[in-house]
Design a protein around this motif. Sequence first.
Motif, mmCIF file in Angstrom:
data_model
loop_
_atom_site.group_PDB
_atom_site.id
_atom_site.type_symbol
_atom_site.label_atom_id
_atom_site.label_comp_id
_atom_site.label_asym_id
_atom_site.label_seq_id
_atom_site.Cartn_x
_atom_site.Cartn_y
_atom_site.Cartn_z
ATOM 1 N N GLU A 1 -8.994 4.405 -10.407
ATOM 2 C CA GLU A 1 -9.815 3.307 -9.880
ATOM 3 C C GLU A 1 -9.026 1.990 -9.891
ATOM 4 O OE1 GLU A 1 -12.997 3.150 -8.650
ATOM 5 O OE2 GLU A 1 -13.028 5.334 -8.658
ATOM 6 N N ILE A 2 -8.289 1.729 -10.961
ATOM 7 C CA ILE A 2 -7.484 0.511 -11.054
ATOM 8 C C ILE A 2 -6.422 0.502 -9.949
ATOM 9 C CG2 ILE A 2 -5.747 -0.668 -12.472
ATOM 10 C CD1 ILE A 2 -7.465 0.167 -14.943
ATOM 11 N N MET A 3 -5.796 1.647 -9.691
ATOM 12 C CA MET A 3 -4.796 1.711 -8.624
ATOM 13 C C MET A 3 -5.447 1.392 -7.274
ATOM 14 S SD MET A 3 -2.184 4.848 -9.597
ATOM 15 C CE MET A 3 -3.422 6.137 -9.764
ATOM 16 N N THR A 4 -6.631 1.946 -7.028
ATOM 17 C CA THR A 4 -7.348 1.675 -5.784
ATOM 18 C C THR A 4 -7.670 0.188 -5.667
ATOM 19 O OG1 THR A 4 -8.277 3.904 -5.748
ATOM 20 C CG2 THR A 4 -9.420 2.237 -4.451
ATOM 21 N N GLN A 5 -8.150 -0.415 -6.737
ATOM 22 C CA GLN A 5 -8.476 -1.845 -6.732
ATOM 23 C C GLN A 5 -7.243 -2.712 -6.480
ATOM 24 O OE1 GLN A 5 -10.312 -2.474 -10.546
ATOM 25 N NE2 GLN A 5 -12.126 -1.281 -10.002
ATOM 26 N N ASN A 6 -6.063 -2.164 -6.742
ATOM 27 C CA ASN A 6 -4.821 -2.904 -6.545
ATOM 28 C C ASN A 6 -4.115 -2.556 -5.232
ATOM 29 O OD1 ASN A 6 -3.808 -4.720 -8.990
ATOM 30 N ND2 ASN A 6 -5.152 -3.105 -9.769
ATOM 31 N N GLY A 7 -4.840 -1.947 -4.296
ATOM 32 C CA GLY A 7 -4.324 -1.752 -2.949
ATOM 33 C C GLY A 7 -3.695 -0.415 -2.641
ATOM 34 N N TYR A 8 -3.760 0.535 -3.549
ATOM 35 C CA TYR A 8 -3.216 1.869 -3.302
ATOM 36 C C TYR A 8 -4.287 2.776 -2.709
ATOM 37 C CZ TYR A 8 0.748 0.413 -6.163
ATOM 38 O OH TYR A 8 1.838 -0.248 -6.654
ATOM 39 N N ASP A 9 -3.855 3.716 -1.883
ATOM 40 C CA ASP A 9 -4.733 4.742 -1.328
ATOM 41 C C ASP A 9 -4.566 5.980 -2.211
ATOM 42 O OD1 ASP A 9 -6.198 6.534 0.187
ATOM 43 O OD2 ASP A 9 -4.837 6.502 1.906
ATOM 44 N N VAL A 10 -5.533 6.209 -3.102
ATOM 45 C CA VAL A 10 -5.391 7.218 -4.158
ATOM 46 C C VAL A 10 -6.288 8.430 -3.913
ATOM 47 C CG1 VAL A 10 -5.578 7.644 -6.641
ATOM 48 C CG2 VAL A 10 -4.873 5.385 -5.821
ATOM 49 N N ILE B 1 6.254 19.975 -6.206
ATOM 50 C CA ILE B 1 5.847 18.702 -5.595
ATOM 51 C C ILE B 1 6.707 18.426 -4.360
ATOM 52 C CG2 ILE B 1 5.795 16.188 -5.924
ATOM 53 C CD1 ILE B 1 5.064 16.764 -8.888
ATOM 54 N N LYS B 2 6.049 18.144 -3.232
ATOM 55 C CA LYS B 2 6.764 17.869 -1.982
ATOM 56 C C LYS B 2 7.022 16.382 -1.778
ATOM 57 C CE LYS B 2 7.011 22.125 -0.796
ATOM 58 N NZ LYS B 2 8.003 22.795 -1.566
ATOM 59 N N ALA B 3 6.249 15.509 -2.394
ATOM 60 C CA ALA B 3 6.508 14.070 -2.285
ATOM 61 C C ALA B 3 7.899 13.790 -2.821
ATOM 62 C CB ALA B 3 5.448 13.282 -3.056
ATOM 63 N N LYS B 4 8.506 12.730 -2.342
ATOM 64 C CA LYS B 4 9.887 12.406 -2.711
ATOM 65 C C LYS B 4 9.976 11.513 -3.944
ATOM 66 C CE LYS B 4 11.542 14.595 0.826
ATOM 67 N NZ LYS B 4 11.673 16.006 0.632
ATOM 68 N N LYS B 5 8.833 10.981 -4.411
ATOM 69 C CA LYS B 5 8.831 10.076 -5.553
ATOM 70 C C LYS B 5 7.727 10.464 -6.528
ATOM 71 C CE LYS B 5 10.301 6.236 -2.637
ATOM 72 N NZ LYS B 5 9.916 4.919 -2.103
ATOM 73 N N PRO C 1 0.834 -1.197 0.000
ATOM 74 C CA PRO C 1 0.000 0.000 0.000
ATOM 75 C C PRO C 1 0.872 1.252 0.000
ATOM 76 C CG PRO C 1 0.208 -0.832 2.233
ATOM 77 C CD PRO C 1 1.007 -1.760 1.344
ATOM 78 N N ALA C 2 0.483 2.232 -0.718
ATOM 79 C CA ALA C 2 1.170 3.521 -0.732
ATOM 80 C C ALA C 2 0.106 4.595 -0.919
ATOM 81 C CB ALA C 2 2.185 3.577 -1.879
ATOM 82 N N ARG C 3 0.352 5.752 -0.304
ATOM 83 C CA ARG C 3 -0.553 6.901 -0.493
ATOM 84 C C ARG C 3 -0.112 7.652 -1.730
ATOM 85 N NH1 ARG C 3 -4.323 9.260 2.092
ATOM 86 N NH2 ARG C 3 -3.627 11.379 1.909
ATOM 87 N N LEU D 1 3.907 9.096 -2.996
ATOM 88 C CA LEU D 1 4.174 9.156 -4.424
ATOM 89 C C LEU D 1 3.169 10.077 -5.103
ATOM 90 C CD1 LEU D 1 5.521 7.695 -7.000
ATOM 91 C CD2 LEU D 1 3.539 6.179 -6.880
ATOM 92 N N VAL D 2 3.634 10.806 -6.101
ATOM 93 C CA VAL D 2 2.747 11.539 -7.004
ATOM 94 C C VAL D 2 2.775 10.801 -8.332
ATOM 95 C CG1 VAL D 2 2.452 13.675 -8.339
ATOM 96 C CG2 VAL D 2 2.969 13.784 -5.897
ATOM 97 N N THR D 3 1.606 10.623 -8.932
ATOM 98 C CA THR D 3 1.539 10.047 -10.268
ATOM 99 C C THR D 3 0.956 11.089 -11.218
ATOM 100 O OG1 THR D 3 -0.622 9.020 -9.828
ATOM 101 C CG2 THR D 3 1.344 7.649 -9.500
ATOM 102 N N ALA D 4 1.435 11.040 -12.444
ATOM 103 C CA ALA D 4 0.965 11.975 -13.477
ATOM 104 C C ALA D 4 0.944 11.198 -14.790
ATOM 105 C CB ALA D 4 1.887 13.185 -13.565
#
Length: 173
Positions: free
Chosen positions: A39-48, A90-94, A25-27, A70-73
């Motif tokens: 939605e796919i990320m959420t279904q795969n255990g991520y907190d999005v 962006i303040k996230a490190k990844k 899990p990752a936020r 993590l930030v995704t784009a």
Amino acid sequence: MYENTFPEKRYQKTLEFLKELVPPPARILDLGVKNPFSEIMTQNGYDVSNTSGEDLDDHFDAVKSEEYDLVTAFEIFEHLLAPYNILREIKAKKIIASVPLRLWFSPAYQSKTDKWDRHYHEFEDWQFDWLFEKSGWEIKKTLKWTNPVNKIGIRPVLRKFTPRYYAVYAEKI
């Protein structure tokens, strides 16, 4: 899970890349409004969490939180006039980001009906890498893949061999 309706190969490649580099899990703060891939990320255990539709060329508040792993784009930066600015904030490190690559045999995408749905940038891989490096990120891993279409013609044949999508995983320096 969105089979036969959405860009299956693109989502599969993106999810594999994400799971390999930042397993759940990752936020995650996913830039852009809620979409099928969030939605796919959420279904795969991520907190999005997603941004709320604000103009990311001008409004950076969402990315200034340090609460995300993590930030995704995914296919966002090509729509921005100045993606450098938000990358700096962006303040996230990844970050994991992907873009459609510039294809020499096809013009940049521009919707005829939606003035916001157009690509201001279609990057070459070296340009996308440079954008990250100039904005304070170190690229750790990249991935390219093709997007063949089931049509007849020169462009469809070229799409079978020419990478269309490019993803990077980077960490803040």
